[in-house]
Design a protein around this motif. Structure first.
Motif, mmCIF file in Angstrom:
data_model
loop_
_atom_site.group_PDB
_atom_site.id
_atom_site.type_symbol
_atom_site.label_atom_id
_atom_site.label_comp_id
_atom_site.label_asym_id
_atom_site.label_seq_id
_atom_site.Cartn_x
_atom_site.Cartn_y
_atom_site.Cartn_z
ATOM 1 N N LYS A 706 15.758 -27.142 23.809
ATOM 2 C CA LYS A 706 16.650 -27.990 24.617
ATOM 3 C C LYS A 706 17.335 -27.123 25.664
ATOM 4 O O LYS A 706 17.625 -25.965 25.423
ATOM 5 C CB LYS A 706 17.735 -28.608 23.737
ATOM 6 C CG LYS A 706 17.218 -29.437 22.611
ATOM 7 C CD LYS A 706 16.884 -30.796 23.111
ATOM 8 C CE LYS A 706 16.288 -31.617 21.979
ATOM 9 N NZ LYS A 706 15.863 -32.908 22.450
ATOM 10 N N SER A 707 17.616 -27.747 26.748
ATOM 11 C CA SER A 707 18.276 -26.999 27.822
ATOM 12 C C SER A 707 19.790 -27.036 27.645
ATOM 13 O O SER A 707 20.362 -28.070 27.322
ATOM 14 C CB SER A 707 17.891 -27.611 29.158
ATOM 15 O OG SER A 707 18.815 -27.238 30.138
ATOM 16 N N LEU A 708 20.403 -25.887 27.860
ATOM 17 C CA LEU A 708 21.869 -25.849 27.878
ATOM 18 C C LEU A 708 22.368 -26.185 29.272
ATOM 19 O O LEU A 708 23.465 -26.683 29.463
ATOM 20 C CB LEU A 708 22.366 -24.442 27.532
ATOM 21 C CG LEU A 708 22.458 -24.042 26.073
ATOM 22 C CD1 LEU A 708 23.019 -22.639 25.985
ATOM 23 C CD2 LEU A 708 23.341 -25.009 25.314
ATOM 24 N N GLU A 709 21.525 -25.855 30.244
ATOM 25 C CA GLU A 709 21.937 -26.036 31.643
ATOM 26 C C GLU A 709 21.993 -27.503 32.040
ATOM 27 O O GLU A 709 22.670 -27.851 32.993
ATOM 28 C CB GLU A 709 20.965 -25.302 32.570
ATOM 29 C CG GLU A 709 21.181 -23.810 32.540
ATOM 30 C CD GLU A 709 19.880 -23.050 32.575
ATOM 31 O OE1 GLU A 709 19.385 -22.816 33.678
ATOM 32 O OE2 GLU A 709 19.352 -22.700 31.511
ATOM 33 N N GLU A 710 21.269 -28.323 31.283
ATOM 34 C CA GLU A 710 21.241 -29.739 31.634
ATOM 35 C C GLU A 710 22.661 -30.300 31.723
ATOM 36 O O GLU A 710 22.992 -31.038 32.640
ATOM 37 C CB GLU A 710 20.415 -30.500 30.592
ATOM 38 C CG GLU A 710 20.185 -31.951 30.944
ATOM 39 C CD GLU A 710 19.493 -32.708 29.829
ATOM 40 O OE1 GLU A 710 18.788 -32.066 29.030
ATOM 41 O OE2 GLU A 710 19.683 -33.922 29.753
ATOM 42 N N ASN A 711 23.488 -29.943 30.746
ATOM 43 C CA ASN A 711 24.852 -30.454 30.760
ATOM 44 C C ASN A 711 25.894 -29.362 30.935
ATOM 45 O O ASN A 711 27.074 -29.652 31.062
ATOM 46 C CB ASN A 711 25.144 -31.210 29.464
ATOM 47 C CG ASN A 711 24.417 -32.532 29.414
ATOM 48 O OD1 ASN A 711 24.368 -33.253 30.401
ATOM 49 N ND2 ASN A 711 23.809 -32.820 28.288
ATOM 50 N N PHE A 712 25.461 -28.117 30.900
ATOM 51 C CA PHE A 712 26.446 -27.054 31.000
ATOM 52 C C PHE A 712 25.979 -25.997 31.984
ATOM 53 O O PHE A 712 25.749 -26.324 33.150
ATOM 54 C CB PHE A 712 26.719 -26.489 29.590
ATOM 55 C CG PHE A 712 27.908 -25.593 29.518
ATOM 56 C CD1 PHE A 712 29.117 -25.966 30.071
ATOM 57 C CD2 PHE A 712 27.825 -24.354 28.893
ATOM 58 C CE1 PHE A 712 30.217 -25.129 30.008
ATOM 59 C CE2 PHE A 712 28.926 -23.513 28.819
ATOM 60 C CZ PHE A 712 30.126 -23.902 29.376
ATOM 61 N N GLU A 713 25.797 -24.815 31.546
ATOM 62 C CA GLU A 713 25.398 -23.748 32.446
ATOM 63 C C GLU A 713 24.637 -22.703 31.651
ATOM 64 O O GLU A 713 24.634 -22.729 30.430
ATOM 65 C CB GLU A 713 26.647 -23.114 33.076
ATOM 66 C CG GLU A 713 27.580 -22.550 32.022
ATOM 67 C CD GLU A 713 28.996 -22.349 32.529
ATOM 68 O OE1 GLU A 713 29.405 -23.098 33.419
ATOM 69 O OE2 GLU A 713 29.673 -21.448 32.025
ATOM 70 N N ILE A 715 23.895 -19.325 29.836
ATOM 71 C CA ILE A 715 24.762 -18.384 29.139
ATOM 72 C C ILE A 715 23.983 -17.113 28.879
ATOM 73 O O ILE A 715 22.835 -17.148 28.421
ATOM 74 C CB ILE A 715 25.279 -19.002 27.825
ATOM 75 C CG1 ILE A 715 26.274 -20.101 28.169
ATOM 76 C CG2 ILE A 715 25.920 -17.949 26.942
ATOM 77 C CD1 ILE A 715 26.817 -20.818 27.007
ATOM 78 N N GLY A 721 19.009 -24.115 23.643
ATOM 79 C CA GLY A 721 19.501 -24.572 22.353
ATOM 80 C C GLY A 721 18.437 -25.372 21.666
ATOM 81 O O GLY A 721 17.386 -25.661 22.230
ATOM 82 N N THR A 722 18.702 -25.704 20.431
ATOM 83 C CA THR A 722 17.794 -26.569 19.715
ATOM 84 C C THR A 722 18.597 -27.307 18.659
ATOM 85 O O THR A 722 19.720 -26.897 18.331
ATOM 86 C CB THR A 722 16.653 -25.773 19.072
ATOM 87 O OG1 THR A 722 15.754 -26.687 18.490
ATOM 88 C CG2 THR A 722 17.170 -24.818 18.022
ATOM 89 N N VAL A 729 23.567 -27.904 16.346
ATOM 90 C CA VAL A 729 22.893 -27.204 17.428
ATOM 91 C C VAL A 729 22.776 -25.729 17.055
ATOM 92 O O VAL A 729 23.739 -25.133 16.593
ATOM 93 C CB VAL A 729 23.684 -27.344 18.741
ATOM 94 C CG1 VAL A 729 23.003 -26.577 19.857
ATOM 95 C CG2 VAL A 729 23.846 -28.804 19.115
ATOM 96 N N LEU A 731 21.472 -21.958 18.728
ATOM 97 C CA LEU A 731 21.184 -21.361 20.032
ATOM 98 C C LEU A 731 19.967 -20.450 19.917
ATOM 99 O O LEU A 731 19.788 -19.761 18.910
ATOM 100 C CB LEU A 731 22.396 -20.572 20.517
ATOM 101 C CG LEU A 731 23.672 -21.414 20.633
ATOM 102 C CD1 LEU A 731 24.861 -20.537 20.976
ATOM 103 C CD2 LEU A 731 23.501 -22.517 21.660
#
Lengths: 748, 161
Positions: A706-713, A715, A721-722, A729, A731
């Protein structure tokens, strides 16, 4: 023909999209938006429609689109003003293009003059006249695209005939006029080969049309002094198949194709169906004739013939031309020739009424990815559920257990179905290899045969895209380094022709791609020597044969002295390895001295699911991609060394590896006793290693990225993430960025 | 007739909405804050979050929202009042900001408020934190409600870092 049909289907799907785009762009233009980008988009769309149409021989469409395109080009260049009239004309013409596309899709014939009025207006506008009237005023045509109208004229007469398929049992007589341009010869085409191919279609008579030869002093050795008329009697030729023969010289010659049947030419019958537009046809014919009269005929050596041909058209419209009378009145020779080919079924022409409609839908890849992700999620949740069932539960809740088992089956089915949406046969990659091997063979003087097996094996689209480069490199290596020269092969008692075998098969959740050759195998002594020279291997390090074989993937290893201009372009096998690793795969090589080498690529079926090791750091779950893990060691057994900076190094099999404590790195505190923690030895890109210290190892599992950037930024140190089976979740540790970030980290 | 009635209600609603604002009100300590109701996607009880390393203190971590990873911002910490010590009674308000979904951790969600747009006061100049994080102030039932500027809450995580 099935491949061609597939391409056609794709083309029609694209046309639908392009036509929509045209509509959109023009309605914006009509509302006053004169952005040049819009015109470019419109131009591109028409050009794409024309280009595809040309490949499939939809001549009416091509002809019309070409005129449209020419006009747009002039508008773009500012030679024609984009007035209201012109816009209205363009919008009307989109519908005509749509009708042409629709007719081509269904195989229906449109009236020959369909769109002729608009086309004449285009042509008139392109010549600098106002829209609305295709007048025949004498005006110079300075910029006229000289090689398009003559072709268009000829297509004009060919169109209706092509769409009325010849009688199935009769022979058809074709007259083909072939006038090469000098460019045809410049591109090393040989008319003889074209004629031979044409001759395969039926009985053929070729008559040269010699132009007067100049005096020897004026003779241009590269000039064109000959054109040909070909009479073809065939039961299977269609305008399309004939055009296919000339496909590769398209644009380098003028081709006219005429069909003659026992009855009056189809063009007339069609025109009769559409009487009101007859006048338009005449008008257009007049307009085009005028062009030919003013066009620089000698320049191409074709113009004169063309105007003669145009006259033929007119003559034909009244009565069959004398030349054609022979064919039309005498079916006897045709039947004679028919005996030769009576077994051949007539070519299934485009008019055979194939079912209409979208056979496929084009879906945004993102949407498919979303489904793939969710199904991945479902699979993981389902496997978690199954794992939770112990015997006690099985005894007590039998119905529930049965339900979960059914769910498991359905889920697997769903996963397969979803993966199939994105799967593509490896054929698309394999099909590039024969040419590569041919070229290599001719460059090296070797004799190489390429065998491909299992090219219909399907892999995820994203994997396929990443596969092409590494596979090309592997095949190149096999052919270049593996296969010996013919003499050497013979002296070794092997067949002169070497074999490279490329195969693909599915094995469990993986795809195996094997590149095998029956060459000399890896020269282990030489490999080891080089590896030692370059410091890839320590001087006293002992290695098994298998380890030595796999040294070819080590970074910095390239058997330079053997490097040829084919394989040794600065890209070593280590790049292959890192490319394959990037898509979660692995490469393994095995070699038999004197017998050959086998390289096995193991690829995941999909990139959506990642094999990981689940670990805990300061109470939080993290996952480390399994593909990058070399081994795990208990802290109490690990051999640490302390560095002046306070950092640690790990000694493992004679190597010192930088140690990164994930808790420290991630600025978290852990109360886990040092000794009960674990070291996860990981391999980053380029074979460099890093030892990560974690609190605990939970186990292996599959996760969906899963993308962290989709909703955040983004890191630092985290690749994404998964979601774990319990809904939390975790990381994903970015081993590569931790490795490259360590120097910076210790300095700070 | 009933169908007509519903339509009337509906048109009333749209007419009214032109001048009013519906807010989800939530509290941090005793203070009430509000966000426009249309931005709110979901309200859920605090159920832990996976902490994110190397990020700002007020980013409490990420949660799984039906397969999507959503970051949780601790609004108290964002205001500079220290980290919330969340319990099961704390609430996460999931909202969409631009094309991203975020959650903010608050003490409790209290009400849905309908306020008139004319009643929105500007934030008094003075403290830059206030003017940065609040779009305005409205009065409801005699109590002050701060309108949270979500974009500022989220973007701060980037610019401050």
């Amino acid at each position: 023909m099935s491949d061609l049909d597939e391409f056609k289907a794709t083309y029609f799907d694209e046309c639908s999209e392009l036509l929509l785009e045209l509509e959109e762009q023009f309605s914006a233009i009509q509302e006053g938006d004169r952005d040049s980008e819009r015109l470019n988009a419109v131009f591109r769309a028409i050009h794409s429609i024309k280009g595809g149409g040309g490949a499939f021989g939809f001549d009416g469409l091509v002809k019309f689109a070409h005129s449209f395109e020419t006009l747009l080009d002039y508008v773009r260049d500012g030679k024609v003003e984009l007035s209201e009239d012109v816009i209205v004309l363009c919008i009307r013409s989109i519908d005509i293009v749509a009708d042409f596309v629709g007719a081509a899709r269904t195989g229906d014939a449109l009236a020959a003059s369909y769109g002729a009025v608009e086309k004449a207006q285009f042509d008139a506008l392109a010549r600098g006249q106002s829209a609305g009237a295709a007048s025949t005023d004498d005006e110079p045509m300075d910029d006229f695209d000289i090689d398009f109208t003559p072709v268009a004229v000829n297509l004009e007469r060919e169109l209706p005939m092509a769409s009325t398929a010849p009688a199935t049992d009769g022979m058809t007589r074709w007259t083909i006029g072939f006038t090469p341009f000098p460019t045809l010869y410049e591109r090393a085409n040989d008319p003889l080969l074209l004629f031979r191919e044409l001759g395969m279609l039926g009985t053929m008579t070729v008559t040269p049309r010699l132009k007067p030869m100049p005096k020897l002093a004026d003779f241009d050795p590269f000039g064109v002094y000959c054109a040909w008329d070909i009479e073809l009697v065939s039961d299977r030729a269609s305008a399309d198949t004939i055009r296919e023969v000339f496909e590769f010289v398209d644009g380098d010659c003028a081709i006219t194709i005429e069909m003659h049947e026992g009855s009056a030419p189809a063009a007339i019958a069609l025109d009769d169906d559409d009487l009101p537009s007859f006048a338009a046809l005449a008008e257009m014919a007049k307009a085009e004739r005028k062009f030919i009269a003013t066009g620089d005929a000698d320049d191409m050596g074709a113009g004169a013939d063309l105007s003669a041909l145009l006259d033929d058209t007119k003559a034909e419209a009244a009565a069959p031309a004398p030349l054609h009378l022979v064919a039309e009145a005498a079916p006897a020779p045709a039947t004679a020739a028919n005996r030769d080919r009576s077994t051949d079924a007539p070519e299934d022409s485009a008019s055979s009424g194939r079912p209409v409609g979208m056979q496929s839908i084009r879906v945004d890849l993102d949407k498919v990815d979303r489904v793939v992700n969710m199904v991945g999620e479902l699979v993981i949740t389902q496997s978690m559920l199954t794992q939770q069932m112990d015997d006690a539960i099985r005894d007590r809740y039998q119905e529930l257990v049965r339900g979960i088992e059914v769910l498991a089956q359905t889920t697997r089915g769903l996963q397969d179905a979803v993966m199939a949406i994105r799967a593509q046969p490896v054929k698309s990659v394999f099909s590039r290899m024969p040419r590569l091997v041919r070229e290599l063979a001719s460059k090296t003087g070797k004799k190489i045969k390429l065998e491909t097996i299992g090219e219909n094996t399907e892999i995820d689209k994203t994997v396929i895209e990443q596969l092409s480069d590494p596979l090309t490199h592997m095949v190149r290596n096999s052919a270049d380094h593996g296969i010996e020269s013919p003499e050497k092969r013979v002296s070794r008692g092997k067949p002169e022709v070497g074999t490279v075998r490329l195969s693909a098969e599915q094995a469990g959740g993986n795809i195996l791609i094997i590149v095998e050759d029956d060459g000399g195998g890896i020269n282990r002594d030489r490999v080891l020597e080089i590896a030692r020279e370059r410091g890839v291997v320590g001087p006293d390090q002992q290695m098994t044969d298998e380890q030595i074989d796999n040294l070819i993937f080590a970074p910095g290893f390239s058997t330079a002295s053997e490097v040829s201009d084919i394989s040794g372009r600065g890209v070593g096998m280590d790049v292959v390895l890192s490319n394959i690793k990037k898509i979660g795969g692995s490469v393994h090589v095995r070699s038999w001295t004197g017998k050959g080498t086998r390289m096995t690529l193991r690829l995941p079926l999909t990139l959506a699911v990642l094999d990981v090791m689940l670990v805990k750091v300061a109470g939080s779950p993290y996952v480390i991609p399994l593909s990058s893990i070399v081994e795990t060691i208990q802290n109490s057994r690990a051999d640490f060394g302390h560095m002046p900076s306070g950092g640690k190094v790990l000694q493992v099999r004679g190597e010192y590896v930088q140690v990164v404590d994930l808790a420290t790195r991630f600025e978290m505190t852990t109360d886990q006793a040092e000794d009960s923690r674990f070291v996860v030895l990981c391999e980053a890109e380029g074979n460099s290693k890093i030892a990560l210290v974690v609190d605990d190892i939970i186990g292996q599992q599959q996760v969906v990225i899963k993308s962290l950037e989709e909703n955040f930024e983004r890191i630092d140190g985290i690749a994404g993430g998964t979601i774990l089976g319990d809904g939390n979740v975790a990381l994903i540790v970015d081993v590569q960025s931790l490795k490259s970030g360590t120097a910076h980290q210790t300095a700070a | 007739m009933e169908a007509l009635g519903i339509r009337d209600d509906y048109s009333d609603g749209t007419a009214a909405s032109q001048n009013t604002l519906q807010l989800i009100a939530f509290s941090i300590d005793e203070q009430i804050y509000g966000v426009e109701i249309t931005t709110v996607r979901e309200i859920r009880a605090w159920n832990g979050a996976t902490p994110l390393p190397n990020t700002r203190e007020y980013v409490r971590g990420v949660i799984n929202l039906r397969g999507t990873i959503v970051p949780i911002f601790d609004l108290r910490a964002r205001f500079g009042d220290g980290k919330t010590n969340p319990t099961k009674n704390h609430v996460v308000v999931v909202m969409s900001v631009g094309d991203k979904w975020i959650g903010i951790l608050v003490d409790a969600v209290s009400d849905i408020l309908t306020v008139s747009k004319d009643d929105i006061h500007t934030v008094p100049e003075g403290n830059s934190v206030d003017t940065e994080l609040l779009n305005g102030i409205v009065t409801h039932d005699g109590r002050m409600v701060g309108l949270i500027d979500l974009a500022a809450v989220v973007s701060g995580a980037k610019t401050d870092a």
